[in-house]
Design a protein around this motif. Structure first.
Motif, mmCIF file in Angstrom:
data_model
loop_
_atom_site.group_PDB
_atom_site.id
_atom_site.type_symbol
_atom_site.label_atom_id
_atom_site.label_comp_id
_atom_site.label_asym_id
_atom_site.label_seq_id
_atom_site.Cartn_x
_atom_site.Cartn_y
_atom_site.Cartn_z
ATOM 1 N N ASP A 46 3.042 -1.062 -1.328
ATOM 2 C CA ASP A 46 2.919 -1.969 -2.472
ATOM 3 C C ASP A 46 4.219 -2.755 -2.626
ATOM 4 O O ASP A 46 5.305 -2.227 -2.341
ATOM 5 C CB ASP A 46 2.649 -1.194 -3.768
ATOM 6 N N ASP A 47 4.095 -3.988 -3.100
ATOM 7 C CA ASP A 47 5.288 -4.767 -3.453
ATOM 8 C C ASP A 47 5.615 -4.509 -4.916
ATOM 9 O O ASP A 47 4.863 -4.905 -5.809
ATOM 10 C CB ASP A 47 5.043 -6.261 -3.218
ATOM 11 N N SER A 53 9.764 -3.262 -1.541
ATOM 12 C CA SER A 53 8.452 -2.767 -1.118
ATOM 13 C C SER A 53 8.464 -1.249 -1.224
ATOM 14 O O SER A 53 9.479 -0.607 -0.890
ATOM 15 C CB SER A 53 8.154 -3.179 0.329
ATOM 16 N N LYS A 70 13.803 -5.525 0.903
ATOM 17 C CA LYS A 70 13.362 -6.586 1.819
ATOM 18 C C LYS A 70 14.545 -7.409 2.332
ATOM 19 O O LYS A 70 14.578 -7.815 3.498
ATOM 20 C CB LYS A 70 12.373 -7.508 1.118
#
Length: 497
Positions: A46-47, A53, A70
Motif C-alpha cells: 500500500d502507498d 510504501s 521511495k
C-alpha cells in the motif's frame, strides 16, 4: 503417485531454500516481497503517502509491516504484531556489555529493522523471517473457530489436538533457564536475541564468552511432539503441567558455539538419538585430532616435563547440536558443563602436550576463555559415571595417587617411579626418607616449590575424560567446582614452564 509428488515438492522446497541462502538478493521492496511470498506469506503493498510504501506480510499469527522510503530506496521502519492473545514477544536485541567494552551491543534495537538496514543483502532478514515463520507454522493455538491452527494440530496421533503457543513459550523459556542455572549454582548468563538474530544465547557470567544457543527447529519426524516443559523453582525440576500442552513437528535444540575449535565429547556422553549434528570428524586442534593424540601417547608417553598416562576409556567425537525437547531439557547443564570442562581443563593440557618440543615448556597452556558451571552430577549413565565405577573397581585397576597417600598414612614404605629409575641402589630407609620429605607430604591442591624448581624432575600426568591428576600435586574432576579447575590449571602451567 501421491508419495512421489510429495517427495518432488520436498526436494523442490529444499532447492529453493538453498538458493535463497546462497544468494538472498539486495534489499529492495520487490525482493523483500518475493522472499516473503516464497515462504508462503500473504503479501501486499500500500502507498501510505507520497513518500512511503508499506509492505504488509502475514501468516496465521504474524503480521509484519515494512515501511519503505521511495525517495532514498531504503527501509524506514518495521513492526511485528501477533494475531494471538500473547503480545509480549520480544523482537529486539537484549543489551549486552561485551568483554573489554563498556558500551552495549545493539542495545534495544529492532532485529527486523536492523536486518534490512545494516546488511547489504537479505540473508540476515531471511534467517530471522524463517524463524518467525517456523514459530507461526508450528504454534498450535485456536485463533478462531474456523482456524484449526495449521497442519500440526492433530497432535501427531490424529485423535485430538494439543495447544502450544511457541511465541509465548520462547519468551518464557529464557526466564526458566535463568532460574534453572541459578538453582544449579551455574555462573551463566542467558540473553534473548543477540547480534540481530533470534535465539536464546548462553554465555559465561564473567567474561561473556558465548557457549551455546537454544532455538526451535523443524523435527526430523513430523509426528514428534514438543510438550510445554516449564521449570519450577520450588521443585527445582522441569515438568509438563498439562499433557495437552504440546505441538508436533518441531524440536527445541541447543547448538554449540564453536567458531574457533570444535567441541569433542565422549562418544556416549549424550544419547545418540538426541545428537542432531555430529560435526566433522576431520576437525582438528593444532593440526591433530584428539583421538590421534591419544593414540600417540600409547607409543610415547613422554611430553616435555610430563610422563603422561592415557586413562581415556572412550573415543571422542565432535558434536554440535542436540535435541533438548521435553524432559531432555535436564541435559542442558550436563552439556554445558562438558563444554566448559573441555575448554578450561582438557584443551589447555592437550595444547601444551601436543606442542613441539621447543614450545612445550613455554607455559602457553592458557585458558580458552570459559568458566565452569557448578551443576549436579549427571542423571543418566554417562561415560564419566561409568569411568568412575571402573576406576573404583578392585579388579584390573591402576594404582592411583589416592592409594599412595593411603599407604603413607598406614606407615607403609613407598617409592615413585622417578626414584626407582634414577637410583636402583637406594635402600628402603633412604627411599622412605625421600618419600616422607618429598611431594607426598604436600596437600593435593598445593605446589611444592622445590619440586617445581627442579628442572630435571618429570611429573606423572594422568589424563582422562573426566579426571586429571598431576602426580600428587593437584587433581580435579569433571564435577568439581570452578576454584578446583582453576587451581589445577595454575599448578599445571607452573609445572610446564
Amino acid at each position: 503417485m501421491t508419495m512421489a509428488s510429495d517427495s518432488y515438492a520436498l526436494q523442490l522446497d529444499e532447492m529453493i531454500q538453498l538458493f535463497q541462502e546462497y544468494k538472498s538478493g539486495s534489499v529492495t521492496l520487490d525482493n523483500i516481497t518475493k522472499l516473503c511470498q516464497t515462504l508462503g506469506l500473504e503479501s501486499f503493498i500500500d502507498d501510505i503517502d507520497a513518500e512511503t510504501s508499506r509492505l504488509s506480510t502475514a501468516s496465521k499469527i504474524i503480521v509484519i509491516d515494512i515501511d519503505f522510503s521511495k525517495s532514498i530506496g531504503r527501509v524506514k521502519d518495521v513492526k511485528l504484531v501477533l494475531a494471538s492473545n500473547f503480545d509480549n514477544f520480544n523482537y529486539f536485541n537484549e543489551p549486552v556489555v561485551q568483554a573489554n567494552n563498556d558500551s552495549n551491543s545493539n542495545e534495544g534495537s529492532n532485529i527486523l529493522l536492523n536486518s534490512l538496514t545494516q546488511y547489504p543483502d537479505l540473508h540476515q532478514f531471511h534467517h530471522n523471517l524463517k524463524f518467525l515463520y517456523l514459530l507461526d507454522t508450528f504454534s498450535s493455538i485456536n485463533i478462531d473457530a474456523n482456524n484449526n491452527g495449521g497442519p500440526n494440530n492433530d497432535g501427531g496421533g490424529g485423535e485430538f489436538s494439543g495447544e502450544l503457543d511457541l511465541f509465548k513459550y520462547f519468551t518464557e523459556l529464557a526466564q526458566f533457564l535463568r532460574q534453572y542455572f541459578a538453582d544449579q549454582g551455574a555462573p551463566l548468563k542467558v540473553v534473548t536475541n543477540l547480534n540481530n538474530r533470534f535465539g536464546i544465547y548462553i554465555m559465561t557470567q564473567l567474561d561473556r564468552v558465548l557457549l551455546a544457543k537454544i532455538t526451535f527447529e523443524k523435527s526430523r519426524d513430523s509426528q514428534q511432539r514438543l510438550y510445554e516443559y516449564v521449570y519450577y523453582e520450588g521443585n527445582k525440576e522441569w515438568i509438563n503441567e498439562s499433557p495437552e500442552s504440546f505441538t508436533s513437528g518441531v524440536s527445541m535444540v541447543m547448538e554449540i558455539s564453536d567458531k574457533t575449535n570444535p567441541t569433542w565429547f565422549p562418544k556416549d556422553y549424550v544419547p545418540k538419538e538426541l545428537v542432531l549434528d555430529e560435526g566433522d570428524s576431520n576437525d582438528k586442534i593444532n593440526d591433530v585430532s584428539p583421538n590421534e593424540f591419544m593414540n600417540s601417547l600409547s607409543m610415547n608417553a613422554s611430553r616435555g616435563k610430563f610422563q603422561v598416562m592415557n586413562d581415556f576409556t572412550t573415543q571422542l567425537v565432535p558434536l554440535r547440536k542436540f535435541d533438548i525437547s521435553n524432559d531432555n531439557s535436564e541435559l542442558i547443564i550436563e552439556i554445558l558443563r562438558w563444554i566448559q570442562w573441555s575448554r578450561t581443563v582438557l584443551y589447555p593440557i592437550y595444547k601444551t602436550l601436543n606442542a613441539p618440543e621447543d614450545e612445550a615448556t613455554k607455559g602457553d597452556a592458557g585458558k580458552e576463555g570459559t568458566v565452569t558451571a557448578n551443576g549436579p552430577q549427571g542423571r543418566h549413565g554417562s561415560v564419566a559415571a561409568e569411568h568412575r565405577k571402573r576406576r573404583h573397581s578392585s579388579k584390573n585397576k591402576r594404582s592411583s595417587m589416592t592409594e599412595a597417600t593411603m599407604l603413607k598414612e598406614e606407615g607403609l614404605q613407598q617409592f615413585n617411579l622417578q626414584e626407582l629409575m634414577t637410583d636402583q641402589d637406594t635402600d628402603l630407609n633412604q627411599g622412605s626418607e625421600k618419600a616422607s620429605t618429598g611431594l607426598l607430604g604436600v596437600d593435593k591442591m598445593q605446589v611444592d616449590d622445590q619440586a617445581i624448581d627442579d628442572s630435571d624432575t618429570t611429573c606423572q600426568l594422568v589424563f582422562s575424560e573426566d579426571r586429571v591428576s598431576l602426580e600428587n600435586v593437584a587433581q580435579c574432576t569433571l564435577y568439581d567446582d570452578m576454584a578446583k579447575w582453576d587451581s589445577f590449571i595454575e599448578a599445571f602451567k607452573t609445572y610446564s614452564i
